[in-house]
Scaffold this motif. Structure first.
Motif, mmCIF file in Angstrom:
data_model
loop_
_atom_site.group_PDB
_atom_site.id
_atom_site.type_symbol
_atom_site.label_atom_id
_atom_site.label_comp_id
_atom_site.label_asym_id
_atom_site.label_seq_id
_atom_site.Cartn_x
_atom_site.Cartn_y
_atom_site.Cartn_z
ATOM 1 N N TYR A 1 0.835 -1.207 0.000
ATOM 2 C CA TYR A 1 0.000 0.000 0.000
ATOM 3 C C TYR A 1 0.868 1.256 0.000
ATOM 4 N N VAL A 2 1.881 1.297 0.848
ATOM 5 C CA VAL A 2 2.751 2.477 0.925
ATOM 6 C C VAL A 2 3.536 2.650 -0.370
ATOM 7 N N ILE A 3 4.038 1.556 -0.934
ATOM 8 C CA ILE A 3 4.784 1.639 -2.196
ATOM 9 C C ILE A 3 3.900 2.210 -3.297
ATOM 10 N N SER A 4 2.646 1.779 -3.346
ATOM 11 C CA SER A 4 1.740 2.297 -4.384
ATOM 12 C C SER A 4 1.542 3.799 -4.236
ATOM 13 N N LYS A 5 1.470 4.281 -2.994
ATOM 14 C CA LYS A 5 1.321 5.719 -2.780
ATOM 15 C C LYS A 5 2.584 6.471 -3.189
ATOM 16 N N VAL A 6 3.734 5.894 -2.930
ATOM 17 C CA VAL A 6 5.003 6.531 -3.309
ATOM 18 C C VAL A 6 5.083 6.687 -4.830
ATOM 19 N N PHE A 7 4.729 5.640 -5.563
ATOM 20 C CA PHE A 7 4.782 5.714 -7.027
ATOM 21 C C PHE A 7 3.743 6.690 -7.568
ATOM 22 N N PHE A 8 2.546 6.648 -7.025
ATOM 23 C CA PHE A 8 1.486 7.531 -7.507
ATOM 24 C C PHE A 8 1.838 8.997 -7.275
ATOM 25 N N LEU A 9 2.191 9.332 -6.033
ATOM 26 C CA LEU A 9 2.503 10.726 -5.710
ATOM 27 C C LEU A 9 3.842 11.154 -6.289
ATOM 28 N N GLY A 10 4.730 10.182 -6.536
ATOM 29 C CA GLY A 10 6.034 10.515 -7.120
ATOM 30 C C GLY A 10 5.907 11.164 -8.484
ATOM 31 N N VAL A 11 4.889 10.791 -9.236
ATOM 32 C CA VAL A 11 4.668 11.405 -10.557
ATOM 33 C C VAL A 11 4.383 12.893 -10.400
ATOM 34 N N PHE A 12 3.563 13.249 -9.426
ATOM 35 C CA PHE A 12 3.240 14.656 -9.192
ATOM 36 C C PHE A 12 4.451 15.414 -8.653
ATOM 37 N N VAL A 13 5.219 14.775 -7.793
ATOM 38 C CA VAL A 13 6.429 15.406 -7.261
ATOM 39 C C VAL A 13 7.358 15.810 -8.396
ATOM 40 N N LEU A 14 7.625 14.890 -9.311
ATOM 41 C CA LEU A 14 8.543 15.171 -10.416
ATOM 42 C C LEU A 14 7.957 16.202 -11.375
ATOM 43 N N ALA A 15 6.697 16.016 -11.765
ATOM 44 C CA ALA A 15 6.097 16.914 -12.754
ATOM 45 C C ALA A 15 6.016 18.342 -12.230
ATOM 46 N N GLN A 16 5.539 18.510 -10.999
ATOM 47 C CA GLN A 16 5.308 19.853 -10.465
ATOM 48 C C GLN A 16 6.609 20.590 -10.174
ATOM 49 N N SER A 17 7.570 19.908 -9.568
ATOM 50 C CA SER A 17 8.808 20.588 -9.176
ATOM 51 C C SER A 17 9.725 20.843 -10.367
ATOM 52 N N VAL A 18 9.860 19.868 -11.264
ATOM 53 C CA VAL A 18 10.735 20.058 -12.430
ATOM 54 C C VAL A 18 10.166 21.123 -13.365
ATOM 55 N N TRP A 19 8.855 21.084 -13.613
ATOM 56 C CA TRP A 19 8.250 22.096 -14.480
ATOM 57 C C TRP A 19 8.356 23.482 -13.866
ATOM 58 N N MET A 20 8.183 23.572 -12.537
ATOM 59 C CA MET A 20 8.325 24.856 -11.852
ATOM 60 C C MET A 20 9.717 25.433 -12.094
ATOM 61 N N GLY A 21 10.745 24.629 -11.870
ATOM 62 C CA GLY A 21 12.116 25.115 -12.010
ATOM 63 C C GLY A 21 12.465 25.487 -13.433
ATOM 64 N N ILE A 22 12.088 24.662 -14.398
ATOM 65 C CA ILE A 22 12.443 24.910 -15.798
ATOM 66 C C ILE A 22 11.679 26.116 -16.357
ATOM 67 N N PHE A 23 10.385 26.193 -16.071
ATOM 68 C CA PHE A 23 9.575 27.292 -16.597
ATOM 69 C C PHE A 23 10.067 28.637 -16.066
ATOM 70 N N VAL A 24 10.280 28.723 -14.757
ATOM 71 C CA VAL A 24 10.755 29.977 -14.171
ATOM 72 C C VAL A 24 12.120 30.349 -14.742
ATOM 73 N N ASP A 25 12.978 29.362 -14.919
ATOM 74 C CA ASP A 25 14.318 29.627 -15.450
ATOM 75 C C ASP A 25 14.235 30.146 -16.886
ATOM 76 N N MET A 26 13.321 29.592 -17.682
ATOM 77 C CA MET A 26 13.195 30.040 -19.079
ATOM 78 C C MET A 26 12.651 31.463 -19.159
ATOM 79 N N VAL A 27 11.597 31.746 -18.416
ATOM 80 C CA VAL A 27 10.938 33.045 -18.525
ATOM 81 C C VAL A 27 11.819 34.164 -17.980
ATOM 82 N N THR A 28 12.538 33.903 -16.913
ATOM 83 C CA THR A 28 13.369 34.944 -16.299
ATOM 84 C C THR A 28 14.711 35.102 -16.993
#
Length: 579
Positions: free
Chosen positions: A420-447
């Motif tokens: 159960y815990v592993i399934s939550k790690v994989f599920f939420l891990g997708v959001f962790v990567l997508a949200q944080s990486v896109w935040m960093g790259i987008f801000v870096d490009m625009v600024t």
């Protein structure tokens, strides 16, 4: 046969009580044969559900012994998950899944049938047996109360349990639906010769359909016998008058009266019971077709949980749009403050000018430029970090608490906490990567590129997102309700900005005490420190009185946050939080 010999349950009394302990169950003794349907009835708070939970192994009795087929369930091995079916009173399935998906998922989590030729026939049989075939494609949220009770039974029948325990599955239903569910329970008690079906109910309207009735009163057993003799034993005209009759004598008197007559009534029950299944010399039943289903492996359960979670997410349009809004809206919120870009810092001329006033003016302009640039860079980094932690909190705060009661039922059925815990790690891990990486790259490009190493900043954003996700997931696992988990997670994120020292510097003695617990501080500080080989580093230090740490140390501390959060998640998920 199920046998209870003087079963008792004693718990500590609440603070302020005159008594040291409370007896929830006292000297409960009965014998029930297999192929039998028994009702447990009694006034509210008399111990009906408590007794059912003791039988199920959810709560362990403090006195006496409980035996199933001659096996002491406290001293010897507990019931195999495939032998036990427990249907709780509350909703037991996710609203956005269909009936067929719910039953198929239950089979995948509790049996090794998926991928075999037996899977579809078994699924169809369970749906047909519980009268859900025509409702197979209907989502749970649109089912009626009676249909949801049928679904709860179907989820447990996937393992063909020999002990089926039902908690108030007929409560709150109209008379017609109540009768239909009771008739279904009767069928289920006969469908498997080894099966015993016990139903806790407050209603006394359909007792004639049961093989026996067990009456509880203030934690004591005061009657167990045929329903047709219930009115005779309590000297009333109708079953509905039994509860009123109970109040006319104290509990001890009723219990002592029953003890004198118990042998006669239980003898009648055993004589009318169907023939018990024959056993081999080793004590096992001769019929091998009813042996417990083997549980699936760890990764099979993880795959089933992940597939189910993504199905639920895709169908929840509100959540999908909220995540898309945060994914694209939060980075836009950051770059609003730097639409003009981050202008390069001009170096202060080292040549001494003869015009002292001009030189002072140049130094003053350079100082203002540094303060503006340092404040902008520091603010942009902190805003990114705080918004990432806010998204992480939103992702994880309700993740476990929102489905806690379903989790408890599935754990009782053999679901691995690790899976159960592993399934939550994989599920939420997708959001962790997508949200944080896109935040960093987008801000870096625009600024036009924040100063410092982009990879280092991205890694720290991912780690702070994972840290907050893990901690909030741990909070969700520890809390009984999603509302409480959400409030605590919001508080946690709310303290990140003021206690990070990014806006106002904290006193040294407070800074050292709170910094280890503020994930945002480490991501912000480590990102700023990565600018040490740029001209902006001195500018940042001018507006930041808080000491900055190395990127390596920041990453290490955030990893520690992740480990602590996942440990909280495992412990909280493994612990029991039945209502």
């Amino acid at each position: 046969m199920l046998e209870a010999n003087n079963v008792g349950l004693e718990v500590d009394a609440p603070p302020g009580s005159e008594e040291e302990s409370l007896h929830l169950l006292q000297e409960v003794a009965f014998s029930v044969p297999q192929g039998h349907l028994m009702a447990i009835v009694g006034p509210s708070g008399c111990g009906k559900t408590t007794l059912l939970k003791v039988i199920a192994g959810i709560v362990e009795q403090t006195n006496g012994e409980l035996k199933w087929e001659g096996r002491d369930l406290k001293e010897e091995e507990d019931l195999h998950p495939g032998e036990l079916g427990y249907v709780p009173q509350f909703s037991v399935a996710h609203d956005l899944l269909t009936v067929e998906e719910c039953v198929a998922n239950s089979m995948s989590l509790r049996t090794q049938l998926p991928g075999t030729d037996e899977f579809e026939p078994k699924l169809d049989k369970v749906l047909e047996l519980t009268g859900l075939t025509e409702l197979a494609e209907r989502r749970v949220k649109v089912l009626s109360g009676g249909q949801k009770r049928r679904l709860g039974l179907a989820l447990e029948l996937v393992t063909n349990p020999c002990l089926l325990l039902c908690d108030e599955v007929t409560s709150g239903l109209d008379p017609k639906s109540e009768r239909e569910i009771t008739d279904l329970l009767k069928v289920l008690s006969r469908e498997n010769p080894r099966r015993l079906v016990i139903n806790v109910t407050h209603s006394l309207a359909s007792l004639e359909a049961f093989d026996s009735v067990l009456v509880m009163y203030k934690g004591r057993l005061v009657y167990h016998g045929p329903p047709k003799l219930l009115t005779h034993y309590f000297t009333v005209d109708h079953p509905e008058e039994v509860y009123l009759r109970l109040t006319q004598r104290d509990t001890q008197a009723w219990h002592e009266s029953w003890q004198k007559k118990r042998e006669y009534y239980e003898k009648m029950l055993l004589e009318s019971a169907p023939e018990q299944p024959k056993r081999r010399d080793d004590g096992e039943p001769e019929d091998e077709t009813i042996s417990p289903e083997e549980l699936p492996g760890l990764f099979s359960q993880v795959f089933t949980l992940l597939h189910r979670r993504w199905t639920i997410f895709r169908r929840d349009s509100g959540q999908v749009w909220l995540h898309l809004a945060m994914l694209f809206g939060f980075p836009l919120l950051v770059v609003i403050f730097a639409l003009d870009g981050i202008k390069p810092l001009k170096q202060l001329s080292q040549r001494q000018d003869s015009n002292m006033l001009y030189e002072l003016q140049q130094k003053s302009e350079h100082m203002v430029q540094q303060l503006n640039a340092g404040g902008l860079v520091s603010g942009l980094v902190m805003l990114q970090v705080v918004l990432v932690t806010l998204m992480a909190s939103n992702n994880a705060a309700r993740e476990i608490a929102g489905e806690r009661l379903i989790l408890e039922r599935e754990k009782l059925g053999g679901l691995s906490t690790t899976a159960y815990v592993i399934s939550k790690v994989f599920f939420l891990g997708v959001f962790v990567l997508a949200q944080s990486v896109w935040m960093g790259i987008f801000v870096d490009m625009v600024t036009g590129g924040l100063p410092g190493h982009l990879l280092t900043k991205l890694v720290l954003l991912v780690l702070v997102s994972a840290a907050m996700t893990s901690v909030c997931l741990g909070i969700s696992a520890m809390c009984r309700t999603p509302e409480k988990a959400t409030i605590l997670s919001i508080y946690l994120v709310g303290f990140q900005l003021p206690l990070s020292g990014a806006v106002l510097s904290l006193p040294d003695w407070i800074e050292g005490a709170v910094n280890p617990f503020i994930a945002a501080f480490w991501a912000w500080s480590g990102s700023l420190r990565s600018m040490s080989d740029t001209a902006f580093y001195d500018a940042v230090k001018r507006v930041t009185e808080t000491s900055l740490v190395s990127s390596e140390l920041a990453a290490f501390v955030l990893l520690a946050h992740i480990i602590i959060g996942l440990s909280m998640t495992y412990v909280g998920s493994k612990g029991s939080q039945w209502e």
